[in-house]
Design a protein around this motif. Sequence first.
Motif, mmCIF file in Angstrom:
data_model
loop_
_atom_site.group_PDB
_atom_site.id
_atom_site.type_symbol
_atom_site.label_atom_id
_atom_site.label_comp_id
_atom_site.label_asym_id
_atom_site.label_seq_id
_atom_site.Cartn_x
_atom_site.Cartn_y
_atom_site.Cartn_z
ATOM 1 N N GLU A 39 45.166 41.489 40.439
ATOM 2 C CA GLU A 39 44.742 40.990 41.519
ATOM 3 C C GLU A 39 44.487 42.115 42.207
ATOM 4 O O GLU A 39 45.259 43.519 41.732
ATOM 5 N N THR A 63 43.108 44.663 45.726
ATOM 6 C CA THR A 63 42.578 44.240 47.095
ATOM 7 C C THR A 63 42.040 46.389 47.671
ATOM 8 O O THR A 63 42.458 47.170 46.883
ATOM 9 N N THR A 105 40.303 40.306 47.986
ATOM 10 C CA THR A 105 41.098 40.799 47.289
ATOM 11 C C THR A 105 40.572 39.424 46.447
ATOM 12 O O THR A 105 39.537 38.449 46.748
ATOM 13 N N ARG A 106 39.755 40.436 44.665
ATOM 14 C CA ARG A 106 39.904 39.406 43.936
ATOM 15 C C ARG A 106 40.606 39.352 42.924
ATOM 16 O O ARG A 106 41.647 40.215 42.735
ATOM 17 N N SER A 107 40.570 38.282 41.778
ATOM 18 C CA SER A 107 42.156 38.261 40.650
ATOM 19 C C SER A 107 40.997 37.857 39.956
ATOM 20 O O SER A 107 40.070 37.173 39.385
#
Length: 147
Positions: free
Chosen positions: A106, A108, A20-22
Amino acid sequence: MLDNTPRGTICIEDIEIGMTRSLRKIISDRDIEMFAEVSTDRNPVHLDEEYAQDTRFEGRIAHGMLTASLISAVIGEQLPGHGTVYLGQSLKFMGPVRPGDMVFTEVTVTDINFPKRRVSLETKCYVDDKVVLKGEALVIAPSRKFD
């Protein structure tokens, strides 16, 4: 305000399901005005408070695609990052984003096709813990072997 999440590339060889990155960004009046300028979408619900008061939103809202562009920012800058090629994106708009709102975006990883370098991603945008936009993206990730 834009957060300071590291930018760069995660190659297909290093991507894992569940990654995950946000990012977090406050949507400003200037953002909305610049998006209207670039997109040529000058719908008064985005730009004219008096007009927008008489709509179902009871006030100005950001362009839905401005919010969606934050998903592109996470994909293009973080996961997978630089060199990523978009193949598709579904979007479902769940609620408005207003000037001054902090949007938390977000992304994922939900599936990986290593031979084709394709990565499926769940994409969501939140305001105050409420999902305002959700969807799925399919991208081609960069690779150390081919790029």
